[in-house]
Scaffold this motif. Structure first.
Motif, PDB file in Angstrom:
ATOM      1  N   THR A   1       0.856  -1.179   0.000  1.00 26.47           N
ATOM      2  CA  THR A   1       0.000   0.000   0.000  1.00 26.47           C
ATOM      3  C   THR A   1       0.892   1.228   0.000  1.00 26.47           C
ATOM      4  OG1 THR A   1      -1.634  -1.217   1.304  1.00 26.47           O
ATOM      5  CG2 THR A   1      -1.880   1.178   1.199  1.00 26.47           C
ATOM      6  N   VAL A   2       0.739   2.096  -0.999  1.00 22.45           N
ATOM      7  CA  VAL A   2       1.542   3.316  -1.093  1.00 22.45           C
ATOM      8  C   VAL A   2       0.810   4.431  -0.363  1.00 22.45           C
ATOM      9  CG1 VAL A   2       2.589   4.987  -2.664  1.00 22.45           C
ATOM     10  CG2 VAL A   2       2.512   2.577  -3.291  1.00 22.45           C
ATOM     11  N   ASN A   3       1.537   5.145   0.483  1.00 18.39           N
ATOM     12  CA  ASN A   3       0.987   6.231   1.293  1.00 18.39           C
ATOM     13  C   ASN A   3      -0.283   5.808   2.029  1.00 18.39           C
ATOM     14  OD1 ASN A   3       3.026   8.084   0.609  1.00 18.39           O
ATOM     15  ND2 ASN A   3       2.000   8.543  -1.306  1.00 18.39           N
ATOM     16  N   PRO A   4      -0.173   4.806   2.924  1.00 17.83           N
ATOM     17  CA  PRO A   4      -1.354   4.331   3.644  1.00 17.83           C
ATOM     18  C   PRO A   4      -1.911   5.421   4.550  1.00 17.83           C
ATOM     19  CG  PRO A   4       0.633   3.438   4.621  1.00 17.83           C
ATOM     20  CD  PRO A   4       1.043   4.153   3.370  1.00 17.83           C
ATOM     21  N   SER A   5      -3.217   5.394   4.755  1.00 23.27           N
ATOM     22  CA  SER A   5      -3.820   6.355   5.674  1.00 23.27           C
ATOM     23  C   SER A   5      -3.558   5.895   7.105  1.00 23.27           C
ATOM     24  CB  SER A   5      -5.320   6.458   5.409  1.00 23.27           C
ATOM     25  OG  SER A   5      -5.929   5.201   5.612  1.00 23.27           O
ATOM     26  N   GLY A   6      -3.738   6.785   8.021  1.00 24.48           N
ATOM     27  CA  GLY A   6      -3.517   6.449   9.422  1.00 24.48           C
ATOM     28  C   GLY A   6      -2.050   6.576   9.790  1.00 24.48           C
ATOM     29  N   GLY A   7      -1.754   6.260  11.005  1.00 25.57           N
ATOM     30  CA  GLY A   7      -0.392   6.373  11.512  1.00 25.57           C
ATOM     31  C   GLY A   7       0.454   5.192  11.128  1.00 25.57           C
ATOM     32  N   PRO A   8       1.679   5.206  11.590  1.00 28.33           N
ATOM     33  CA  PRO A   8       2.578   4.095  11.286  1.00 28.33           C
ATOM     34  C   PRO A   8       2.066   2.806  11.927  1.00 28.33           C
ATOM     35  CG  PRO A   8       3.571   5.565  12.888  1.00 28.33           C
ATOM     36  CD  PRO A   8       2.290   6.207  12.442  1.00 28.33           C
ATOM     37  N   CYS A   9       2.413   1.707  11.300  1.00 25.82           N
ATOM     38  CA  CYS A   9       1.991   0.424  11.862  1.00 25.82           C
ATOM     39  C   CYS A   9       3.079  -0.137  12.754  1.00 25.82           C
ATOM     40  CB  CYS A   9       1.674  -0.569  10.742  1.00 25.82           C
ATOM     41  SG  CYS A   9       3.128  -1.376  10.048  1.00 25.82           S
ATOM     42  N   CYS A  10       2.757  -1.167  13.351  1.00 36.80           N
ATOM     43  CA  CYS A  10       3.730  -2.035  14.006  1.00 36.80           C
ATOM     44  C   CYS A  10       4.474  -1.334  15.132  1.00 36.80           C
ATOM     45  CB  CYS A  10       4.715  -2.605  13.000  1.00 36.80           C
ATOM     46  SG  CYS A  10       3.924  -3.201  11.503  1.00 36.80           S
ATOM     47  N   GLY A  11       4.013  -1.499  16.323  1.00 34.96           N
ATOM     48  CA  GLY A  11       4.632  -0.855  17.464  1.00 34.96           C
ATOM     49  C   GLY A  11       5.875  -1.549  17.982  1.00 34.96           C
ATOM     50  N   ARG A  12       6.320  -2.583  17.338  1.00 30.75           N
ATOM     51  CA  ARG A  12       7.490  -3.320  17.817  1.00 30.75           C
ATOM     52  C   ARG A  12       8.771  -2.657  17.337  1.00 30.75           C
ATOM     53  NH1 ARG A  12       6.190  -9.511  17.989  1.00 30.75           N
ATOM     54  NH2 ARG A  12       7.004  -9.207  20.061  1.00 30.75           N
ATOM     55  N   THR A  13       9.846  -2.879  18.044  1.00 38.80           N
ATOM     56  CA  THR A  13      11.095  -2.188  17.718  1.00 38.80           C
ATOM     57  C   THR A  13      12.264  -3.132  17.483  1.00 38.80           C
ATOM     58  OG1 THR A  13      11.589  -1.944  20.068  1.00 38.80           O
ATOM     59  CG2 THR A  13      10.433  -0.113  18.989  1.00 38.80           C
ATOM     60  N   GLU A  14      12.000  -4.398  17.155  1.00 40.64           N
ATOM     61  CA  GLU A  14      13.100  -5.310  16.888  1.00 40.64           C
ATOM     62  C   GLU A  14      13.882  -4.827  15.666  1.00 40.64           C
ATOM     63  OE1 GLU A  14      10.022  -6.431  17.334  1.00 40.64           O
ATOM     64  OE2 GLU A  14      10.100  -7.790  19.019  1.00 40.64           O
ATOM     65  N   ILE A  15      15.185  -4.995  15.714  1.00 39.07           N
ATOM     66  CA  ILE A  15      16.050  -4.599  14.603  1.00 39.07           C
ATOM     67  C   ILE A  15      16.794  -5.836  14.114  1.00 39.07           C
ATOM     68  CG2 ILE A  15      18.053  -3.226  13.935  1.00 39.07           C
ATOM     69  CD1 ILE A  15      17.161  -1.193  16.062  1.00 39.07           C
ATOM     70  N   LEU A  16      16.738  -6.084  12.816  1.00 39.25           N
ATOM     71  CA  LEU A  16      17.497  -7.176  12.205  1.00 39.25           C
ATOM     72  C   LEU A  16      18.743  -6.588  11.564  1.00 39.25           C
ATOM     73  CD1 LEU A  16      14.829  -9.361  10.354  1.00 39.25           C
ATOM     74  CD2 LEU A  16      16.132  -9.950  12.390  1.00 39.25           C
ATOM     75  N   ASN A  17      19.878  -7.057  11.963  1.00 35.11           N
ATOM     76  CA  ASN A  17      21.127  -6.620  11.348  1.00 35.11           C
ATOM     77  C   ASN A  17      21.407  -7.446  10.099  1.00 35.11           C
ATOM     78  OD1 ASN A  17      21.840  -4.612  13.291  1.00 35.11           O
ATOM     79  ND2 ASN A  17      22.314  -6.272  14.704  1.00 35.11           N
ATOM     80  N   THR A  18      22.241  -6.938   9.219  1.00 34.77           N
ATOM     81  CA  THR A  18      22.602  -7.636   7.986  1.00 34.77           C
ATOM     82  C   THR A  18      23.075  -9.048   8.289  1.00 34.77           C
ATOM     83  OG1 THR A  18      23.196  -5.551   6.958  1.00 34.77           O
ATOM     84  CG2 THR A  18      24.089  -7.542   5.954  1.00 34.77           C
ATOM     85  N   GLY A  19      22.516 -10.004   7.551  1.00 33.12           N
ATOM     86  CA  GLY A  19      22.871 -11.404   7.734  1.00 33.12           C
ATOM     87  C   GLY A  19      21.969 -12.149   8.698  1.00 33.12           C
ATOM     88  N   ASN A  20      21.133 -11.437   9.446  1.00 31.59           N
ATOM     89  CA  ASN A  20      20.245 -12.076  10.414  1.00 31.59           C
ATOM     90  C   ASN A  20      18.885 -12.382   9.801  1.00 31.59           C
ATOM     91  OD1 ASN A  20      22.240 -11.869  12.307  1.00 31.59           O
ATOM     92  ND2 ASN A  20      21.303 -10.208  13.427  1.00 31.59           N
ATOM     93  N   SER A  21      18.180 -13.333  10.419  1.00 29.23           N
ATOM     94  CA  SER A  21      16.837 -13.709   9.989  1.00 29.23           C
ATOM     95  C   SER A  21      15.903 -13.730  11.178  1.00 29.23           C
ATOM     96  CB  SER A  21      16.850 -15.098   9.341  1.00 29.23           C
ATOM     97  OG  SER A  21      17.580 -15.093   8.158  1.00 29.23           O
TER      98      SER A  21
END
Length: 75
Positions: free
Chosen positions: A21-41
């Motif tokens: 969806t391009v330019n979705p209405s409403g605020g940002p989704c997904c309140g989680r903050t996990e970060i995947l570094n390069t090479g991780n899954s």
């Protein structure tokens, strides 16, 4: 002049193709903050996301999406 950014939201459910969806209405989704570094899954219940130098790829079976600075795609 400055161009406004285009935001994209990717949805991958338990069945069917991924949806972008391009330019979705409403605020940002997904309140989680996990970060995947390069090479991780990350995986859960058949969903798998992997970060490589070229971008982020997420899939469930034959369906998924890819995000990078240069391109986005769904399949």
């Amino acid at each position: 002049d400055r161009q406004q950014p285009n935001f994209r939201r990717f949805t991958l459910s338990r069945s069917g193709k991924a949806v972008m969806t391009v330019n979705p209405s409403g605020g940002p989704c997904c309140g989680r903050t996990e970060i995947l570094n390069t090479g991780n899954s990350w995986s859960l219940d058949g969903f798998v996301c992997t970060v490589r130098d070229g971008g982020l790829a997420c899939k469930r079976g034959a369906h998924g999406f890819f995000i990078s600075r240069k391109k986005t795609s769904v399949h």
